[in-house]
Design a protein around this motif. Structure first.
Motif, short mmCIF file in Angstrom:
data_model
loop_
_atom_site.label_atom_id
_atom_site.label_comp_id
_atom_site.label_asym_id
_atom_site.label_seq_id
_atom_site.Cartn_x
_atom_site.Cartn_y
_atom_site.Cartn_z
N UNK A 246 0.88 -1.17 0.00
CA UNK A 246 0.00 0.00 0.00
C UNK A 246 0.92 1.22 0.00
N UNK A 247 0.91 1.93 -1.12
CA UNK A 247 1.86 3.03 -1.33
C UNK A 247 1.12 4.36 -1.39
N UNK A 248 1.67 5.35 -0.66
CA UNK A 248 1.01 6.65 -0.55
C UNK A 248 1.99 7.76 -0.92
N UNK A 316 -10.91 -21.47 -5.81
CA UNK A 316 -11.28 -22.87 -6.04
C UNK A 316 -10.08 -23.71 -6.44
N UNK A 317 -9.08 -23.13 -7.08
CA UNK A 317 -7.96 -23.90 -7.63
C UNK A 317 -6.60 -23.44 -7.14
N UNK A 318 -6.56 -22.36 -6.36
CA UNK A 318 -5.26 -21.90 -5.86
C UNK A 318 -5.43 -21.12 -4.57
N UNK A 319 -4.31 -20.94 -3.87
CA UNK A 319 -4.30 -20.19 -2.62
C UNK A 319 -3.24 -19.10 -2.70
N UNK A 320 -3.66 -17.86 -2.39
CA UNK A 320 -2.72 -16.76 -2.30
C UNK A 320 -2.27 -16.62 -0.84
N UNK A 321 -0.96 -16.53 -0.65
CA UNK A 321 -0.38 -16.24 0.65
C UNK A 321 0.37 -14.92 0.51
N UNK A 322 -0.15 -13.84 1.11
CA UNK A 322 0.31 -12.48 0.81
C UNK A 322 0.93 -11.81 2.04
N UNK A 323 2.16 -11.34 1.89
CA UNK A 323 2.77 -10.46 2.89
C UNK A 323 2.70 -9.05 2.35
N UNK A 324 2.24 -8.13 3.21
CA UNK A 324 1.91 -6.78 2.73
C UNK A 324 2.69 -5.72 3.50
N UNK A 325 3.30 -4.80 2.73
CA UNK A 325 4.08 -3.71 3.29
C UNK A 325 3.38 -2.38 3.01
N UNK A 326 3.64 -1.42 3.87
CA UNK A 326 3.20 -0.04 3.62
C UNK A 326 4.43 0.78 3.23
N UNK A 327 4.21 1.83 2.43
CA UNK A 327 5.36 2.62 2.00
C UNK A 327 4.98 3.99 1.47
N UNK A 328 6.00 4.81 1.26
CA UNK A 328 5.83 6.16 0.72
C UNK A 328 6.44 6.23 -0.67
#
Length: 371
Positions: A246-248, A316-328
Motif C-alpha cells: 500500500x503506497x502513498x 477454487x484452484x489456488x491459494x494466495x499467501x500475501x505479505x503486505x508492506x506499507x510505503x511512501x
C-alpha cells in the motif's frame, strides 16, 4: 442402469410430492427473492447463489435490487458500477455474463426474460441449472433445476451411486426430476428439493430424523445416507506466495492498478503486487519488493521495515499467501495504462477483490492505531 432407477423402485411418487411440498409450505425460509418470483429477481438470485451461501447473498441481493431495480437500469450500468455492487461475492465472470445477458434481453426481447428452454439457454452464462430455475420458479414450467443440493438429495432418495463430480451425471438427475416433478407446482417442487438439501439433507450429518421424505429415502433404508453422494475429490490447490504494497504519496494519494481484462479477477483493482520466486539476488522480501516497485513504476519507494499484515485467500484452484508492506512514494510515478493515483474516497468507490479489501482494512486499522 442409473437412468432406470425409478422404474425398479417401489416409490409412491404422488405421496413423495405431497410430503415434500407440505413440508416446504410450512418450513421454507423467508428469502427476499421469493417475494414475487419475478424472472429478473429469480435470475439475479440464482447467479448470486452459485457457490455462495444464502446468508451471504441476502444483503448483496437487496443492495443489487436497490441499485438496479429493473433490467433496463442494470443493462445501462457501466462495468465499474457492476463490479462494485458484486464486490466480495467472487467469481466475477458470473456478473459479467449476467450483465451481458441482461443487455441482450433488453435489446432483443424488449426486457422480457425468455420463457422457453431454447431461447433462455442462448443467453450468456445461463446454463441448464439457471435456465431450469428461472423457467420453473418464475414461469411455472416443469423443467429440472439440478444443482449440488438437488443431486445430493436425489442421490440419497433414489440410491443413485453415480459420481456427481462428473458433468455427464447431471443427465441422470435431470431425468429423475422430470419423472418426479409436480406438474401443478414445479416452482415449489424445485425450490423444495433445494431447500431440503440446504436445511435437512446436508453434505455431512444429514438430519434424517427431521426429514419429511425419510420414508421414501432408499439411502436411509439401506444405511447409506452418510456415504452418498459419490463425489471424487478435487485436484490439489496450488499455493502462490505474493508480496503487496500500500503506497502513498506525500499528498495522500494511493497507487493502485487494474488487473488484466481476462483471467482471474479480470478488471478489478488491486494494490501493486508481485509473485515471490526463488531469487538469491535479494536477501529480504522488503528488498525484493522495493526493487520490483521501483522498476515497475519508475519511481523511488520507501517501504516500512516489516510487513503490516499477512493475508491468506483460497480460490477454487489456488491459494494466495500475501505479505503486505506499507510505503511512501518519494517521486513522480510512471502512470502507464491501468495505473492510477487516487484519494481514499476514490479508492473505496472502486471494486477490489476480497484479499485486497482485507489489505485495505488492515492498513486503515494500522493507521488508526498509530494515531
Amino acid at each position: 442402469m442409473e437412468e432406470s432407477k425409478l422404474e425398479h423402485q417401489e416409490m409412491n411418487i404422488q405421496q413423495f410430492r405431497e410430503d415434500l411440498l407440505n413440508w416446504f409450505v410450512e418450513e421454507q425460509r423467508d428469502l427476499p427473492w421469493r417475494k414475487d418470483n419475478q424472472p429478473y429477481k429469480v435470475w439475479v438470485s440464482e447467479i448470486m447463489l452459485q457457490q455462495t451461501r444464502v446468508d451471504t447473498v441476502i444483503p448483496y441481493f437487496e443492495r443489487f435490487m436497490e441499485e438496479f431495480p429493473t433490467m433496463e437500469e442494470f443493462a445501462a450500468a457501466d462495468e465499474e458500477a457492476v463490479l462494485k455492487i458484486w464486490e466480495g461475492l467472487g467469481y466475477y465472470s458470473r456478473v459479467r455474463n449476467l450483465h451481458s445477458a441482461v443487455k441482450e434481453v433488453v435489446e432483443k426481447y424488449n426486457g422480457i426474460v425468455p420463457d422457453t428452454p431454447k431461447e433462455i439457454s442462448k443467453l450468456k452464462g445461463v446454463g441448464p441449472y439457471t435456465a431450469g430455475a428461472i423457467l420453473s420458479i418464475a414461469y411455472g414450467k416443469p423443467e429440472p433445476a439440478v444443482d449440488g443440493n438437488v443431486m445430493r438429495v436425489l442421490s440419497r432418495i433414489l440410491l443413485i451411486e453415480a459420481d456427481i463430480a462428473k458433468p455427464s451425471t447431471r443427465k441422470i438427475f435431470e431425468a429423475a426430476v422430470r419423472t418426479l416433478i409436480d406438474q401443478s407446482n414445479p416452482s415449489y417442487f424445485n425450490q423444495a428439493l433445494m431447500e431440503l438439501g440446504a436445511l435437512i439433507c446436508t453434505p455431512t450429518s444429514p438430519a434424517c430424523l427431521l426429514c419429511p421424505v425419510r420414508e421414501h429415502c432408499q439411502a436411509y433404508a439401506n444405511g447409506k445416507e452418510q456415504v452418498l453422494p459419490v463425489k471424487t475429490r478435487k485436484k490439489s490447490v496450488k499455493n502462490i506466495s505474493l508480496l503487496s504494497a500500500v503506497l502513498k504519496t506525500a499528498d495522500n494519494l494511493y497507487l493502485i492498478r487494474k488487473r488484466p481484462n481476462e483471467g482471474l479477477l479480470a478488471n478489478l483493482w488491486e494494490f501493486p503486487t508481485m509473485e515471490v520466486t526463488v531469487n538469491k539476488q535479494y536477501s529480504t522480501q522488503r528488498q525484493a519488493l522495493s526493487r520490483y516497485l521501483e522498476q515497475q513504476y519508475d519511481t523511488e519507494i520507501q517501504l516500512e521495515t516489516g510487513s503490516f499484515t499477512h493475508v491468506d485467500h483460497v480460490f477454487s484452484h489456488l491459494k494466495w499467501s500475501m505479505d503486505v508492506f506499507a510505503g511512501e512514494i518519494a517521486k513522480t510515478v510512471n502512470l502507464q495504462d491501468g495505473v492510477r493515483l487516487v484519494t481514499e474516497q476514490e479508492l473505496e468507490a472502486l471494486a477490489f477483490p476480497v484479499p485486497h479489501q482485507k489489505i485495505w482494512k488492515a492498513y486503515k486499522d494500522t493507521q488508526k492505531s498509530g494515531e
